[in-house]
Design a protein around this motif. Structure first.
Motif, PDB file in Angstrom:
ATOM      1  N   ALA A  23       0.876  -1.156   0.186  1.00  0.00           N
ATOM      2  CA  ALA A  23      -0.087  -0.135   0.069  1.00  0.00           C
ATOM      3  C   ALA A  23       1.021   1.224  -0.162  1.00  0.00           C
ATOM      4  CB  ALA A  23      -0.839  -0.162   0.989  1.00  0.00           C
ATOM      5  N   LYS A  28       3.699   3.750   3.627  1.00  0.00           N
ATOM      6  CA  LYS A  28       2.922   4.031   4.576  1.00  0.00           C
ATOM      7  C   LYS A  28       3.385   4.514   6.003  1.00  0.00           C
ATOM      8  CE  LYS A  28      -1.118   2.567   4.908  1.00  0.00           C
ATOM      9  NZ  LYS A  28      -2.257   3.257   4.897  1.00  0.00           N
ATOM     10  N   ARG A  64      -9.697   6.404  -9.535  1.00  0.00           N
ATOM     11  CA  ARG A  64      -8.448   6.044  -8.623  1.00  0.00           C
ATOM     12  C   ARG A  64      -7.274   6.161  -9.240  1.00  0.00           C
ATOM     13  NH1 ARG A  64      -9.514   2.065  -5.016  1.00  0.00           N
ATOM     14  NH2 ARG A  64      -7.397   2.086  -4.653  1.00  0.00           N
ATOM     15  N   SER A  95      -6.512   9.759  -8.728  1.00  0.00           N
ATOM     16  CA  SER A  95      -5.907   9.771  -7.394  1.00  0.00           C
ATOM     17  C   SER A  95      -4.145   9.589  -7.165  1.00  0.00           C
ATOM     18  CB  SER A  95      -6.911   9.062  -6.513  1.00  0.00           C
ATOM     19  OG  SER A  95      -8.173   9.571  -6.271  1.00  0.00           O
ATOM     20  N   GLU A 122      -4.203  10.158  -2.806  1.00  0.00           N
ATOM     21  CA  GLU A 122      -4.610   8.737  -2.206  1.00  0.00           C
ATOM     22  C   GLU A 122      -3.888   8.597  -0.870  1.00  0.00           C
ATOM     23  OE1 GLU A 122      -6.588   6.439  -1.464  1.00  0.00           O
ATOM     24  OE2 GLU A 122      -7.032   6.127  -3.412  1.00  0.00           O
ATOM     25  N   PRO A 123      -4.361   9.259   0.066  1.00  0.00           N
ATOM     26  CA  PRO A 123      -3.591   9.145   1.330  1.00  0.00           C
ATOM     27  C   PRO A 123      -3.566   7.752   2.184  1.00  0.00           C
ATOM     28  CG  PRO A 123      -5.650   9.948   1.795  1.00  0.00           C
ATOM     29  CD  PRO A 123      -5.495  10.079   0.161  1.00  0.00           C
ATOM     30  N   ARG A 124      -4.268   6.786   1.638  1.00  0.00           N
ATOM     31  CA  ARG A 124      -4.245   5.244   1.953  1.00  0.00           C
ATOM     32  C   ARG A 124      -3.171   4.602   1.269  1.00  0.00           C
ATOM     33  NH1 ARG A 124     -10.052   3.463   0.180  1.00  0.00           N
ATOM     34  NH2 ARG A 124      -9.314   4.460  -1.569  1.00  0.00           N
ATOM     35  N   CYS A 125      -2.596   5.133   0.246  1.00  0.00           N
ATOM     36  CA  CYS A 125      -1.583   4.221  -0.436  1.00  0.00           C
ATOM     37  C   CYS A 125      -0.569   5.513  -0.885  1.00  0.00           C
ATOM     38  CB  CYS A 125      -2.013   3.664  -1.755  1.00  0.00           C
ATOM     39  SG  CYS A 125      -3.324   2.520  -1.449  1.00  0.00           S
ATOM     40  N   HIS A 170      -1.957  -6.961   1.331  1.00  0.00           N
ATOM     41  CA  HIS A 170      -3.125  -6.532   2.156  1.00  0.00           C
ATOM     42  C   HIS A 170      -3.410  -7.609   2.990  1.00  0.00           C
ATOM     43  CE1 HIS A 170      -3.003  -3.683  -0.938  1.00  0.00           C
ATOM     44  NE2 HIS A 170      -3.518  -4.549  -2.144  1.00  0.00           N
ATOM     45  N   GLY A 202      -6.178  -7.119   5.508  1.00  0.00           N
ATOM     46  CA  GLY A 202      -6.778  -5.907   5.165  1.00  0.00           C
ATOM     47  C   GLY A 202      -8.319  -6.243   4.747  1.00  0.00           C
ATOM     48  N   ASP A 219      -0.456  -3.865   5.152  1.00  0.00           N
ATOM     49  CA  ASP A 219      -0.163  -2.681   4.301  1.00  0.00           C
ATOM     50  C   ASP A 219       0.641  -1.925   4.883  1.00  0.00           C
ATOM     51  OD1 ASP A 219      -2.279  -3.272   2.516  1.00  0.00           O
ATOM     52  OD2 ASP A 219      -3.717  -1.815   3.257  1.00  0.00           O
ATOM     53  N   GLU A 220       1.313  -2.326   5.988  1.00  0.00           N
ATOM     54  CA  GLU A 220       2.655  -1.404   6.737  1.00  0.00           C
ATOM     55  C   GLU A 220       3.939  -2.239   6.735  1.00  0.00           C
ATOM     56  OE1 GLU A 220       2.028   1.191   8.504  1.00  0.00           O
ATOM     57  OE2 GLU A 220       0.040   1.371   8.492  1.00  0.00           O
TER      58      GLU A 220
END
Length: 220
Positions: free
Chosen positions: A8, A11, A49, A52, A58-61, A169, A172, A197-198
């Protein structure tokens, strides 16, 4: 190439530190090209997407929004219609390729069709940062669980730049449980990692290092 294979994006601080180490200089002094192509091949991904990812919204990724000196877009489906000398020069002059998630087989197809796959062995000083499918494309195969777009080859083989597969993921989604990853690993036929994702996998000159502030599992 020097690889930073993530589920992801960048992160957390540990993954960011690994990226800076691979670059050999600050992110603010580094030029990037982002590759959105994989996002068009997956049925769950929309053009929004892709925007983004390209625009750094796209702050999640986190990928393009990290404070690069410059960010350009390298759309692989366009490359066959361009003068090859031009786009090869663009790749050779950048520091890092930021590769979007989506569908790994679609991305693999266009890496081969565009000629980028053939260029990779000559890019020893460049960094590849993969996000999900952008990481999985570097593996030998992705497994039937992750096949969405049907490749003309009729199989789930990807580029094989590394000798292990990736289950991204981890935990996830309900379908990405450790139990499912274990079943997938038993069927994949080569070494593999399940990463959340981390977590990221750093590969330099064949040496593999797991960078994580989350959880992961290696399958032999």
């Amino acid at each position: 190439m020097k690889l930073l294979l993530t589920a992801a994006g960048v992160k957390n601080p540990s993954i960011k530190d690994a990226l800076v180490d691979l670059l050999g200089k600050p992110i603010a002094d580094s030029d990037a090209l982002c590759i959105p192509t994989a996002g068009y091949g997956h049925p769950m991904v929309s053009p929004v997407r892709a925007w983004s990812f390209i625009s750094g919204q796209e702050p999640r990724c986190p990928m393009t929004e990290l404070g690069w000196k410059s960010v350009g877009v390298l759309e692989l489906t366009a490359l066959p219609s361009l003068d090859k000398e031009n786009w090869v020069r663009w790749v050779q002059e950048t520091d890092v390729l930021l590769v979007n998630g989506g569908d790994a087989l679609y991305l693999c197809h266009w890496m081969r069709e565009s000629g980028l796959a053939d260029l990779i062995p000559s890019l020893d000083d460049k960094v590849w940062v993969g996000l999900s499918a952008g990481s999985m494309v570097m593996t030998p195969r992705i497994g039937d669980d992750f096949v969405q777009w049907k490749s003309p080859t009729g199989n789930d083989n990807t580029l094989g730049i590394v000798d292990f597969s990736i289950f991204p993921h981890l935990d996830g989604f309900p379908e990405n449980s450790l139990a499912e990853a274990t079943r997938w690993a038993a069927e994949i036929g080569n070494p593999s990692y399940a990463i959340d994702d981390e977590t990221a996998i750093k590969v330099v000159d064949g040496k593999v290092e797991v960078i994580s502030e989350g959880h992961w599992k290696q399958f032999d």
